[in-house]
Design a protein around this motif. Sequence first.
Motif, PDB file in Angstrom:
ATOM      1  N   GLU A   8       0.833  -1.203   0.000  1.00 16.31           N
ATOM      2  CA  GLU A   8       0.000   0.000   0.000  1.00 16.31           C
ATOM      3  C   GLU A   8       0.872   1.258   0.000  1.00 16.31           C
ATOM      4  O   GLU A   8       0.595   2.217  -0.731  1.00 16.31           O
ATOM      5  CB  GLU A   8      -0.919  -0.003   1.219  1.00 16.31           C
ATOM      6  CG  GLU A   8      -1.847   1.177   1.286  1.00 16.31           C
ATOM      7  CD  GLU A   8      -2.727   1.178   2.536  1.00 16.31           C
ATOM      8  OE1 GLU A   8      -3.619   2.027   2.588  1.00 16.31           O
ATOM      9  OE2 GLU A   8      -2.500   0.363   3.441  1.00 16.31           O
ATOM     10  N   SER A  11       2.406   1.540  -3.440  1.00 15.97           N
ATOM     11  CA  SER A  11       1.395   1.975  -4.406  1.00 15.97           C
ATOM     12  C   SER A  11       1.173   3.479  -4.317  1.00 15.97           C
ATOM     13  O   SER A  11       1.041   4.162  -5.335  1.00 15.97           O
ATOM     14  CB  SER A  11       0.073   1.248  -4.167  1.00 15.97           C
ATOM     15  OG  SER A  11       0.212  -0.112  -4.456  1.00 15.97           O
ATOM     16  N   GLU A  12       1.137   3.981  -3.099  1.00 14.83           N
ATOM     17  CA  GLU A  12       0.979   5.426  -2.894  1.00 14.83           C
ATOM     18  C   GLU A  12       2.188   6.180  -3.453  1.00 14.83           C
ATOM     19  O   GLU A  12       2.049   7.228  -4.081  1.00 14.83           O
ATOM     20  CB  GLU A  12       0.795   5.716  -1.402  1.00 14.83           C
ATOM     21  CG  GLU A  12       0.638   7.166  -1.062  1.00 14.83           C
ATOM     22  CD  GLU A  12      -0.668   7.784  -1.516  1.00 14.83           C
ATOM     23  OE1 GLU A  12      -0.726   9.021  -1.601  1.00 14.83           O
ATOM     24  OE2 GLU A  12      -1.631   7.047  -1.807  1.00 14.83           O
ATOM     25  N   PHE A  14       4.092   5.263  -5.910  1.00 15.99           N
ATOM     26  CA  PHE A  14       4.111   5.142  -7.371  1.00 15.99           C
ATOM     27  C   PHE A  14       2.851   5.676  -8.041  1.00 15.99           C
ATOM     28  O   PHE A  14       2.705   5.546  -9.254  1.00 15.99           O
ATOM     29  CB  PHE A  14       4.285   3.672  -7.779  1.00 15.99           C
ATOM     30  CG  PHE A  14       5.708   3.197  -7.811  1.00 15.99           C
ATOM     31  CD1 PHE A  14       6.472   3.299  -8.961  1.00 15.99           C
ATOM     32  CD2 PHE A  14       6.286   2.624  -6.688  1.00 15.99           C
ATOM     33  CE1 PHE A  14       7.771   2.847  -8.993  1.00 15.99           C
ATOM     34  CE2 PHE A  14       7.584   2.166  -6.708  1.00 15.99           C
ATOM     35  CZ  PHE A  14       8.329   2.274  -7.869  1.00 15.99           C
ATOM     36  N   LYS A  15       1.924   6.280  -7.287  1.00 15.39           N
ATOM     37  CA  LYS A  15       0.609   6.602  -7.839  1.00 15.39           C
ATOM     38  C   LYS A  15       0.649   7.515  -9.067  1.00 15.39           C
ATOM     39  O   LYS A  15      -0.219   7.413  -9.920  1.00 15.39           O
ATOM     40  CB  LYS A  15      -0.315   7.165  -6.765  1.00 15.39           C
ATOM     41  CG  LYS A  15      -0.053   8.587  -6.382  1.00 15.39           C
ATOM     42  CD  LYS A  15      -1.064   9.058  -5.376  1.00 15.39           C
ATOM     43  CE  LYS A  15      -0.779  10.501  -5.014  1.00 15.39           C
ATOM     44  NZ  LYS A  15      -1.729  10.990  -4.053  1.00 15.39           N
ATOM     45  N   ASP A  16       1.635   8.365  -9.201  1.00 17.12           N
ATOM     46  CA  ASP A  16       1.719   9.258 -10.356  1.00 17.12           C
ATOM     47  C   ASP A  16       2.886   8.929 -11.282  1.00 17.12           C
ATOM     48  O   ASP A  16       3.163   9.676 -12.210  1.00 17.12           O
ATOM     49  CB  ASP A  16       1.861  10.716  -9.891  1.00 17.12           C
ATOM     50  CG  ASP A  16       0.648  11.186  -9.111  1.00 17.12           C
ATOM     51  OD1 ASP A  16      -0.473  10.761  -9.443  1.00 17.12           O
ATOM     52  OD2 ASP A  16       0.821  11.965  -8.156  1.00 17.12           O
ATOM     53  N   GLU A  17       3.565   7.814 -11.017  1.00 18.93           N
ATOM     54  CA  GLU A  17       4.782   7.471 -11.763  1.00 18.93           C
ATOM     55  C   GLU A  17       4.761   5.998 -12.182  1.00 18.93           C
ATOM     56  O   GLU A  17       4.248   5.159 -11.462  1.00 18.93           O
ATOM     57  CB  GLU A  17       6.024   7.675 -10.876  1.00 18.93           C
ATOM     58  CG  GLU A  17       6.130   9.018 -10.205  1.00 18.93           C
ATOM     59  CD  GLU A  17       6.594  10.116 -11.127  1.00 18.93           C
ATOM     60  OE1 GLU A  17       7.216   9.814 -12.150  1.00 18.93           O
ATOM     61  OE2 GLU A  17       6.321  11.277 -10.806  1.00 18.93           O
ATOM     62  N   LYS A  18       5.372   5.719 -13.322  1.00 22.99           N
ATOM     63  CA  LYS A  18       5.551   4.320 -13.733  1.00 22.99           C
ATOM     64  C   LYS A  18       6.898   3.791 -13.260  1.00 22.99           C
ATOM     65  O   LYS A  18       7.034   2.610 -12.970  1.00 22.99           O
ATOM     66  CB  LYS A  18       5.452   4.189 -15.250  1.00 22.99           C
ATOM     67  CG  LYS A  18       4.051   4.356 -15.759  1.00 22.99           C
ATOM     68  CD  LYS A  18       3.961   3.954 -17.204  1.00 22.99           C
ATOM     69  CE  LYS A  18       2.529   4.082 -17.645  1.00 22.99           C
ATOM     70  NZ  LYS A  18       2.149   3.094 -18.603  1.00 22.99           N
ATOM     71  N   LYS A  28       9.643   9.556  -1.879  1.00 23.04           N
ATOM     72  CA  LYS A  28       8.227   9.263  -2.075  1.00 23.04           C
ATOM     73  C   LYS A  28       7.712   8.229  -1.069  1.00 23.04           C
ATOM     74  O   LYS A  28       6.563   8.307  -0.635  1.00 23.04           O
ATOM     75  CB  LYS A  28       7.976   8.800  -3.505  1.00 23.04           C
ATOM     76  CG  LYS A  28       8.057   9.941  -4.501  1.00 23.04           C
ATOM     77  CD  LYS A  28       7.756   9.448  -5.896  1.00 23.04           C
ATOM     78  CE  LYS A  28       7.694  10.583  -6.867  1.00 23.04           C
ATOM     79  NZ  LYS A  28       6.414  11.265  -6.867  1.00 23.04           N
ATOM     80  N   ALA A  32       4.674   8.887   1.415  1.00 21.59           N
ATOM     81  CA  ALA A  32       3.545   7.954   1.435  1.00 21.59           C
ATOM     82  C   ALA A  32       3.336   7.391   2.838  1.00 21.59           C
ATOM     83  O   ALA A  32       2.197   7.239   3.294  1.00 21.59           O
ATOM     84  CB  ALA A  32       3.780   6.818   0.442  1.00 21.59           C
TER      85      ALA A  32
END
Length: 78
Positions: A8, A11-12, A14-18, A28, A32
């Motif tokens: 979780e 995921s937070e 990476f939410k705006d990045e690949k 980040k 998060a």
Amino acid sequence: MQDLELYEILSEAFKDEKSIKYADLVRKVKEAYIRIKDSPLGDNKAKDLISICKGYNFIKQSAEKQPYTLLPFTEITS
């Protein structure tokens, strides 16, 4: 920390990045963690969390010094 909680946080992050370079991933993950746990996380703990997640195959690098990418969640069985 449970594997789902770790994922979780990732995921937070990476939410705006690949893909994310290591130094940015550390930052980040810390951000998060604060949003999810409402508690600060130091640099070393964030790096430990990243190492654990890499060991769980939640994130990967295509080669050394390459950005990290988030992989689909798979439950860890022990």
